[in-house]
Design an enzyme around this catalytic site. Sequence first.
Site, PDB file in Angstrom:
ATOM      1  N   ASP A   1      60.513  25.736  81.635  1.00 41.81           N
ATOM      2  CA  ASP A   1      59.232  26.337  81.275  1.00 41.81           C
ATOM      3  C   ASP A   1      59.240  27.798  81.717  1.00 41.81           C
ATOM      4  O   ASP A   1      59.661  28.125  82.838  1.00 41.81           O
ATOM      5  CB  ASP A   1      58.076  25.601  81.951  1.00 41.81           C
ATOM      6  CG  ASP A   1      56.726  26.151  81.540  1.00 41.81           C
ATOM      7  OD1 ASP A   1      56.236  25.745  80.465  1.00 41.81           O
ATOM      8  OD2 ASP A   1      56.191  26.998  82.278  1.00 41.81           O
ATOM      9  N   ILE A   2      58.788  28.711  80.819  1.00 42.70           N
ATOM     10  CA  ILE A   2      58.736  30.139  81.137  1.00 42.70           C
ATOM     11  C   ILE A   2      57.490  30.388  82.004  1.00 42.70           C
ATOM     12  O   ILE A   2      56.360  30.038  81.614  1.00 42.70           O
ATOM     13  CB  ILE A   2      58.683  30.985  79.851  1.00 42.70           C
ATOM     14  CG1 ILE A   2      59.937  30.712  78.989  1.00 42.70           C
ATOM     15  CG2 ILE A   2      58.578  32.469  80.178  1.00 42.70           C
ATOM     16  CD1 ILE A   2      59.910  31.414  77.656  1.00 42.70           C
TER      17      ILE A   2
ATOM     18  N   GLU B   1      55.890  27.219  75.428  1.00 43.71           N
ATOM     19  CA  GLU B   1      56.959  27.935  76.134  1.00 43.71           C
ATOM     20  C   GLU B   1      57.895  26.974  76.853  1.00 43.71           C
ATOM     21  O   GLU B   1      58.665  27.388  77.726  1.00 43.71           O
ATOM     22  CB  GLU B   1      56.352  28.921  77.137  1.00 43.71           C
ATOM     23  CG  GLU B   1      55.638  28.283  78.328  1.00 43.71           C
ATOM     24  CD  GLU B   1      54.176  27.968  78.040  1.00 43.71           C
ATOM     25  OE1 GLU B   1      53.417  27.832  79.011  1.00 43.71           O
ATOM     26  OE2 GLU B   1      53.802  27.879  76.854  1.00 43.71           O
TER      27      GLU B   1
END
Length: 714
Positions: free
Chosen positions: A591-592, A634
Site C-alpha cells: 500500500d502506498i 493504491e
Amino acid sequence: MRIPIPPRAERALRSYSIPVFAVLHLGGFHLIRIGVLPHSLAEKWVASAVLGAAILLARELIPSRRLSHLPDFRFAMSWAASALLQLHSLVPGMAESRIVPAVLFPVLPCLLAPGTAGVYAVVSLAWFSWIPGSPPGLNGLTVSMTAMAALGLSAGFWIRNRVRGRPDRKEPGGGARVDEAESLMIPWQNPGREQDFAFETPQGRERILQMHEIRTAEGVRRVLEGILPASGADRVLFVTRSEDPGRPFLVRHEVRKSGGDSGAASFIPDSYVPLREAMVFRRTFFTEGEEAERWGISCGGRMERPSGVAAAPVLHEGIEEGAILAFRFGGAGWGEPVVPLLETGAFLIAREVAEGRSRYRSDRTLAAWAGYHRFFNRVAELAERKGVVEPAGASPRREIYRVTAEAVRESLRADRVLLVEGDKKGTRGRIVWEEKRGETPPPPDREHGEEGWVRLGGTYAAWVLEKGVHRIFAGGSGGGGRHPVLPAQWSGVEKDHLLVPVSGPDGFRGLLVCASPAGRNFHGMDAEAARELLRIMRMGISHSRFIETLEEQATTDGLTGLMNRKTFGTRLSSVLSRLDGRYPCTVIMLDIDHFKRVNDTYGHPAGDEVLRNVASIIRKTIRKIDMAGRFGGEEFILYLHHADRERAENVAERLRMIIGKARYTFDGKETGVTASLGAACYPADGRTLQELVGKADEALYRSKQGGRNRLTFS
C-alpha cells in the site's frame, strides 16, 4: 442424380457397349431366321446393320477427329461383322460362294486384339455352320467352315505379327495401377476409401503424379503404336531430355515391330545428330540409305545399322517436350511419307503430355484449396483460443507461426522454412519460427529477446523486405552473386531459396524464407501458393491480436498494466491448487503511504503517474514466474512462487527501498512516496486464497499502525 460407377466398370462400358449392341442386333436377325419375327423385316434389318457400320467408319475417318485421335476401327468392325453375317444368311449367292468367311476370318486378327478376335471368330463360325431346320451334329458344312476359320485366323495372325508387328496396347499392369491410384486419390469414385484421401500429404501427391504419369504413358504408347505400322518403321521411340544438363537423351517409350521388351539402352548420347536436329534446332530430320547407317544406336551391346532414320520435335505452345525417333532396318528405305506421319504423331503426343500436365495441375489446385481450407480452420481455432493459461512463449500467435511454417513446408516441398520478423526500419530481423524436415521444432522461447535480432544489411533478405517483392535463387548458398541471400547466422547447406515478403494491416512485417537442396527450382507458382498461406496467417494474427486485446482489457488494470483483482485471484487459486503444500510461496500486500495527500496536493494525474511508476518498479523487481496485480486504489498484491520467508523478505525490502528512492516532479516541486507491506507465507499462514490474502492484509494493517514504510510478516 448420377449413379456412381467404379472407374473400371465405366471404362468397360465405354469400350464394349457398341459391340454388345452389334451382337444384340445379330440376335434380332437370328429371330427373323427362325421365324419368331416376320421375314419381311430381313432386308430392312440388314440395311440398318450396314448403315451402322458405315456411320462408325465415317466417324473414324472425318478430319476433325483424326486431328486428335488415331483411327480405332474396333466399333466399326463389330457392326461390319454383324452386317456381313446377316448378308451371308440373306443372299444365297454369297452363302454359296463362301466369300464372307473367306474375308472375315483373316481380317479379324489383323484389326482386333487376339482375345476379341477369338470371340468374334467363334460367333462367326457358329453362325456359318448352322442352318435353320438342319439337324444338329457334325456335317460337311461344319467341317469346311471350321477348316476355313482355322486357315483364315492363322493367316491373319501371321500377317499381324510379320507385317504390322503391333505389340499389346497396354503396359502390363498399367491399368491396375491406374485403378489403384484412382481409388486412392478420387474417393467419390470409390466410397469405401475416403479415409485414404490425402491430397495434402507427400504420399498423396506421389500417387496423383503416378496416376497421371501412367495415363500419359499409355496415351503416348498408343500414338507410337499407331505410327509404327503406318510408317513402315521397325522401331519408334519417344525421347526427352535428361533432367540433368549435359546428360544423354532419355528414352521414355519405345515400340518395336517384333513386339515384346525392346532391350534397348535407356539413354542416347546427347551428341546424336538426329535428336539434336529435332530437340535443339526444332526441325525434322530424315535420311535413308548409306547416310542412315551413320546414325545407328547400340542395342543389347551391339551396334544396329538402320537403313532409314527420321525424327520430329514434339512441341506444345512453343515449348519442347521431346522428340519422336523412328528407325527402319533391313536395307529397304522408307516406303511411306514418314515425316508427315511423325509430325502428326508429335502433335498428338504433345496433346497427351499437355493434357496429363493439366490434369495433374488441376488435382494439385484442388489439393491446395483443400489444404487452405484445413489451414484456415486451424488458424481460426488458434486465433480464438482464450481463457487458457499458456506457458511462456506458447501464445496462440506463436502457434499460428508454427502451423503456417508446417503448411508452407508441406505445400512447397521445402526442406527448411523460416518466418522472419523485421523491425520498423527493415534493417534487422529475427526468426519467430523455424521448421525443418524431419527435425523437432525449436523451443518456443528460443528467438525471444534482444539477442535474437540479426542485422540484414548486405543481404537479399533486406532487399526483399525493403522492396516488398519476392525473389527466387537457385544453385548456390550465396544465391545472388556478390551478396548472400541470408545472414550468415541463418544460412545452411541449402542451395535453392524462395524469399516472400510479409506485410499487412495486422502489424506483422517480415519475410518467409523457403530453402531446399539444389534441384528444387522454386518458381512463381510457389510464390503465389506461399502468399495465399501468408494471407491466411495474417488474418489469423490480426484476429489473434484482437482477441488478445479483448482479453487484456478484461484481465488487466487499464492504468498500471498489471492484472486486475479478479484475474489475479483466479490465477492464484489455480496455482495454489497445484502446489498441494509441497513448496513454500508468499503473498505480499503493498500500500502506498499517504497516497490521498498526493491526489489532494498535485491532482489525480499526478496520482496516476505515481501508480504507474510503482507498477513499473514491481514488474522489474519480480521474476517472470511470479505474479502481480492491482488490488484496488493504491493497493497492490504480489505472489512470489517458490519463495520462502527469507527470499520474500529480500524482495519486499528491495521493493520498499526502490519505491522510497523514486522522485517525482509536480508543478515544479519534487516529492516522493513510501510503501507499507504485509506478507503471508504458504503453507504456514494458510493454504487458500482467502486465508493468505486475509493474513497478508492483517500484516499490512500492522505495518501502517507501526509507523508505515515497513514490512511485516503475519
